[in-house]
Design an enzyme around this catalytic site. Sequence first.
Site, mmCIF file in Angstrom:
data_model
loop_
_atom_site.group_PDB
_atom_site.id
_atom_site.type_symbol
_atom_site.label_atom_id
_atom_site.label_comp_id
_atom_site.label_asym_id
_atom_site.label_seq_id
_atom_site.Cartn_x
_atom_site.Cartn_y
_atom_site.Cartn_z
ATOM 1 N N ALA A 114 0.840 -1.199 0.000
ATOM 2 C CA ALA A 114 0.000 0.000 0.000
ATOM 3 C C ALA A 114 0.873 1.246 0.000
ATOM 4 O O ALA A 114 0.592 2.215 0.700
ATOM 5 C CB ALA A 114 -0.936 -0.003 1.212
ATOM 6 N N GLY A 171 3.645 3.564 -2.822
ATOM 7 C CA GLY A 171 3.489 4.479 -3.946
ATOM 8 C C GLY A 171 2.542 3.957 -5.004
ATOM 9 O O GLY A 171 1.593 4.632 -5.411
ATOM 10 N N ILE A 172 2.780 2.729 -5.477
ATOM 11 C CA ILE A 172 1.874 2.121 -6.454
ATOM 12 C C ILE A 172 0.572 1.732 -5.774
ATOM 13 O O ILE A 172 -0.519 1.911 -6.329
ATOM 14 C CB ILE A 172 2.536 0.893 -7.104
ATOM 15 C CG1 ILE A 172 3.729 1.313 -7.968
ATOM 16 C CG2 ILE A 172 1.530 0.122 -7.953
ATOM 17 C CD1 ILE A 172 4.515 0.164 -8.556
ATOM 18 N N ASN A 218 7.030 9.618 2.709
ATOM 19 C CA ASN A 218 6.012 9.036 1.823
ATOM 20 C C ASN A 218 5.006 10.067 1.318
ATOM 21 O O ASN A 218 4.331 9.836 0.304
ATOM 22 C CB ASN A 218 5.216 7.946 2.557
ATOM 23 C CG ASN A 218 6.066 6.819 3.100
ATOM 24 O OD1 ASN A 218 5.736 6.231 4.118
ATOM 25 N ND2 ASN A 218 7.160 6.489 2.422
ATOM 26 N N LYS A 262 0.017 1.702 6.996
ATOM 27 C CA LYS A 262 -0.344 2.108 5.637
ATOM 28 C C LYS A 262 -1.630 1.421 5.183
ATOM 29 O O LYS A 262 -2.510 2.053 4.580
ATOM 30 C CB LYS A 262 0.793 1.763 4.662
ATOM 31 C CG LYS A 262 1.992 2.682 4.746
ATOM 32 C CD LYS A 262 2.998 2.367 3.645
ATOM 33 C CE LYS A 262 4.167 3.353 3.677
ATOM 34 N NZ LYS A 262 5.134 3.100 2.583
ATOM 35 N N ASN A 320 10.546 -5.353 -2.571
ATOM 36 C CA ASN A 320 11.721 -6.185 -2.333
ATOM 37 C C ASN A 320 11.550 -7.553 -2.980
ATOM 38 O O ASN A 320 10.434 -8.067 -3.118
ATOM 39 C CB ASN A 320 12.009 -6.321 -0.835
ATOM 40 C CG ASN A 320 10.969 -7.132 -0.108
ATOM 41 O OD1 ASN A 320 11.076 -8.345 0.001
ATOM 42 N ND2 ASN A 320 9.923 -6.453 0.397
ATOM 43 N N CYS A 322 38.826 -3.398 -0.699
ATOM 44 C CA CYS A 322 40.051 -2.603 -0.774
ATOM 45 C C CYS A 322 39.785 -1.238 -1.412
ATOM 46 O O CYS A 322 40.403 -0.238 -1.038
ATOM 47 C CB CYS A 322 41.139 -3.357 -1.536
ATOM 48 S SG CYS A 322 40.663 -3.889 -3.188
ATOM 49 N N CYS A 332 13.178 -23.036 -15.313
ATOM 50 C CA CYS A 332 12.863 -22.367 -14.050
ATOM 51 C C CYS A 332 12.628 -23.405 -12.962
ATOM 52 O O CYS A 332 11.791 -24.295 -13.117
ATOM 53 C CB CYS A 332 11.628 -21.486 -14.214
ATOM 54 S SG CYS A 332 11.086 -20.690 -12.692
#
Length: 608
Positions: free
Chosen positions: A95, A97-98, A126, A142, A188, A243, A502
């Site tokens: 719930a 941005g999109i 947000n 949200k 994610n 490094c 797959c």
Amino acid sequence: MDRGAPRDASISTTLPSLLVRSDTTRLPHPSSSPLIKASSFLPKSPFPNSFPTQTKPSEPQNPRLRRRPLPMASAAASAASEEAVKAAKVLMVGAGGIGCELLKTLALSGFSDIHIIDLDTIEVSNLNRQFLFRKTHVGQSKAHVARDAILKFRPNINIKSYHANVKDSEFNVDFFKQFNVVLNGLDNLDARRHVNRLCLAAEVPLVESGTTGFLGQVTVHVKGKTECYECQPKPVPKSYPVCTITSTPSKFVHCIVWAKDLLFAKLFGDKNQDNDLNVHSKDGSSSNSDVFKRDADEDLDQYARRIYDHVFGYNIEAALDNEETWKNRKRPNPIYIRDALPEEALKQNGSSGDCTKEHEEPSAMASLGLTNPQEIWTLADNSRVFVEAFKLFFEKREKEVGNLIFDKDDQLAVEFVSTAANIRAYSFGIPLHSLFEAKGVAGNIVHAVATTNAIIAGLIVIEAIKVLRGDYKNYRMTFCLEHPTRKMLLMPVDPFEPNKSCYVCSETPLLLDVNTKETKLREVIDKIIKSKLGMNLPLVMIGSTLFFEDGDGLEEDEAANYALNLDKVLAELPAPVINGTKLTVEDFQQELSCSINIKHSPFQKDWL
């Protein structure tokens, strides 16, 4: 030396990468895929009579992108679509941005039974694009706030919200089976893979989406008809050799990684974690063997100055002692606080403002009276903010010190990391960045565009309606482009067929190259089965012999036996894992099972 690449084990198949954002897109290469005019996408809508007819252009060479004749409008077809929408039970995951745009579009399109899952609470950051939220909602769920906002103007529809993680056990396959379609607005890879697997197990169509700046995508995944979300490998996240980060940075992002993953973690994070920062002082000025530990009789000002001088002064001097390193590189300049910030200015630090009100989060900017995060500060200003942020962590958030992890929504953490990166950049002759820019780099942020989210939400609903009508011949993967070419903005293409290689939606076994005489089962579980394959509660067998299971319902003696197996090398397990062994790995929560063929590779020793 790059410590980010494993050297003794590899998987050969279409494994997903470890990270992909909700706003990560996969676009066909422009040189290989001619684009379709934006207007040509519109007739694919389930309500074709609402768009004007178009003159048919010349046929593109690529048959997957061919333009089809416009279907004739039909009152019966429109009525069927409306009925399918009204009768549908929809699950929305995310719930943000999109999600805000999607929930609004679903409600206004006639959907009347919507369920929303989101774990997050509302942050101030947000509010510029997630329009269902207001400042008074900060800190609230949200999912719950989005539900309440929509019901204010669509009070007669059913919206059920869950402030929860979609990976919680209550959201199992049976839960997913009750829905006609699932719509993802996640941020994610882990959660996306989990939802993808549950949708496959429940045989519920999934509409995926994502945006990054002006780019966006919508894809449809239906078991047996199109590829699943994991059929194609995802972009591998960028990593940098240690490094380079610790000794020879050449880009601002190197300085950000140093400030975030090394300095911030060393000062405020878990003290037991390994860290590549030099902890030895130049002259033994600290009574501790670790210079980052605070002396018992040291006040905060002294502590802050000593840390500043150590990381930006002495450590740079120590690096300069290696003449070979700088033969073909520009030599950095050590910076000590006496040079960057006069004594008088340091004494006045924090006196121009007050960030310590009980109802406000600590902020070094507020304390120093700085108001413009898009301004590029001088070395002196960066030093002032660095010292002030350092002190505020110990003055106002001392209980959190030792357990902190960098969070892009943590203002004080952003201030500390951004200024530390800028001071280091100054030393190495790298251009400085504003706090706003540095935050984007530190949080891997491509700043969201509300209009892109709105476009993608509309496309999600169009594809969802096609799914509900069973109109699989007109499913489209649609890509939103930043720069129109020949008046082309939206690129719809036919979905790909399932990938026979797959491991998620087919039965193709995986191949694991590993030194079975030196690699422990724990490493295979954590770094392959959980991290690479994305399983949450795996069960591992050879034939009918079970030698590992993860979960809360285990008996105490069973859990103890499995724990003992974790620290055994593969070849010494009760059922030895050697060259040619076939492992069966299952996750009952995801209803996913796959096979792994083991290939012993004796020269692979130092596993990540």
